[in-house]
Write a protein that holds these residues in place. Structure first.
Motif, short mmCIF file in Angstrom:
data_model
loop_
_atom_site.label_atom_id
_atom_site.label_comp_id
_atom_site.label_asym_id
_atom_site.label_seq_id
_atom_site.Cartn_x
_atom_site.Cartn_y
_atom_site.Cartn_z
N THR A 142 0.84 -1.20 0.00
CA THR A 142 0.00 0.00 0.00
C THR A 142 0.87 1.25 0.00
OG1 THR A 142 -1.78 -1.09 1.21
CG2 THR A 142 -1.74 1.31 1.28
N ARG A 143 0.48 2.21 -0.84
CA ARG A 143 1.16 3.52 -0.85
C ARG A 143 0.10 4.60 -0.93
NH1 ARG A 143 5.51 2.84 -5.60
NH2 ARG A 143 6.20 4.90 -4.88
N ILE A 144 0.38 5.76 -0.33
CA ILE A 144 -0.59 6.85 -0.31
C ILE A 144 0.07 8.15 -0.78
CG2 ILE A 144 -1.93 5.78 1.53
CD1 ILE A 144 -0.74 7.84 3.46
N SER A 145 -0.78 9.07 -1.23
CA SER A 145 -0.29 10.37 -1.70
C SER A 145 -0.18 11.33 -0.52
CB SER A 145 -1.25 10.94 -2.74
OG SER A 145 -2.49 11.28 -2.14
N LEU B 236 -2.12 1.92 8.71
CA LEU B 236 -2.08 1.60 7.29
C LEU B 236 -1.03 0.56 6.96
CD1 LEU B 236 -2.55 4.96 5.35
CD2 LEU B 236 -3.96 2.93 5.20
N ASN B 237 0.08 0.60 7.67
CA ASN B 237 1.16 -0.37 7.43
C ASN B 237 1.50 -0.40 5.94
OD1 ASN B 237 3.04 -2.38 7.79
ND2 ASN B 237 1.53 -4.04 7.72
N THR B 238 2.06 0.69 5.45
CA THR B 238 2.35 0.82 4.03
C THR B 238 3.70 0.21 3.63
OG1 THR B 238 3.30 3.02 4.43
CG2 THR B 238 0.99 2.90 3.77
N ASP B 239 4.36 -0.46 4.55
CA ASP B 239 5.65 -1.08 4.21
C ASP B 239 5.45 -2.24 3.22
OD1 ASP B 239 6.87 0.66 5.92
OD2 ASP B 239 6.76 -0.71 7.63
#
Length: 307
Positions: free
Chosen positions: A286-289, A304-307
């Motif tokens: 997952t990646r966010i702006s 979110l745990n975007t790693d």
């Protein structure tokens, strides 16, 4: 969903009003009914003007604006290409179109080949293209239902039409509406992320499970209007947060065409709140702006745990 209790009489009145709103959208923009305003446009000879309801004109204008902004990644004139690849409601692709056939169809496609005259509420097709509003009409329906509820004094509500959402106000005092974002995988669906949604619309597009195979090669059902071919990137799903679901719906479709890198570049440049889920090495990332990062609390960002 509406916060608070309603009398059965008022609830029935609302149901009827919502049905009327959805019927109006369907009558204006459906490709599944021959008597819709959109199909009148598609069946009228190229070059002839067609009078259309103001609401349809407004959606066509939004589509045209987003086609310009996204460099053609979003384009409602793509219907002919979709049909060429046999992605209709009942179709099952059996062969890949030839380069020459794709090139010929591409010559007809393009938002510049659809002229809109908002002063006279009319539009015309310059070429024999097919306008398909399915990537924006659902968002328009969500916006219209939310507006109806607001007009009825029901400011605290959550509208959900096929996964396109618009949250207004709060679910309860000091408690925002919270929504789940899933990973498009086979089997039972469980939310990967749960995020607050307050006075904001959300549209999610995913294509990870939607594909067909010919001679052992996998083809996505998402067509890139810029080259007439299915996309091949690793973007599994994209969620767009925007005050207008009409725009969120269209942008989510554009981003599925663009892929991860181009989507995040666009989101940074245009300050759009976006969450992308990428399929990488048999796992999802997952990646966010930056715009979405600003919207979320530290607690939500940590979850979110975007790693």
């Amino acid at each position: 969903s509406i916060a608070g209790e309603l009398t059965s009489e008022r609830r029935e009145s609302l149901h009827e009003a919502v049905r009327d709103v959805l019927e109006k959208v369907d009558r204006g923009m459906s490709t599944y009914r021959d008597d819709s305003d959109l199909m009148r446009l598609n069946s009228t000879p190229a070059g002839d003007w067609v009078d259309l309801p103001e609401g349809v004109i407004e959606v066509l204008q939004t589509a045209d604006d987003l086609s310009e902004r996204t460099g053609g990644a979003f384009d409602v004139t793509i219907g002919g290409l979709v049909n060429l690849w046999s992605f209709g409601p009942e179709a099952r692709p059996t062969e890949v179109p030839s380069d020459a056939t794709i090139a010929a169809r591409l010559e007809q496609v393009g938002h510049d080949n659809l002229e809109i005259d908002p002063d006279a509420n009319r539009a015309r097709r310059v070429t024999d293209l097919f306008v398909d509003l399915s990537a924006i009409a659902k968002g328009e329906a969500v916006d219209r239902v939310s507006a109806l509820l607001g007009e009825r004094g029901l400011e605290d509500h959550l509208v959900n039409i096929g996964g396109d959402l618009l949250a207004s106000g709060r679910k309860a005092r000091n408690t925002p509406w919270r929504i789940g974002i899933e990973v498009p995988r086979d089997g039972p669906q469980n939310p990967r992320h749960i995020l607050p949604l307050e006075d904001m619309a959300l549209a999610t597009s995913g294509d990870y499970r939607n594909y067909f195979e010919v001679d052992g090669k996998r083809y996505s059902h998402t067509i890139d209007p810029r080259n007439g071919r299915p996309v091949t990137h690793s973007l599994a799903s994209v969620s767009v947060f925007h005050p207008s679901n009409r725009r969120a719906d269209a942008l989510a479709t554009a981003f599925m065409v663009m892929g991860v890198g181009e989507t995040l570049d666009y989101a940074r440049t245009h300050d759009v709140a976006v969450l992308v889920i990428e399929h990488r090495d048999d796992r999802f990332q997952t990646r966010i702006s930056p715009a979405l990062e600003k919207m979320l609390s530290e607690e939500d960002l940590a979850a979110l745990n975007t790693d």
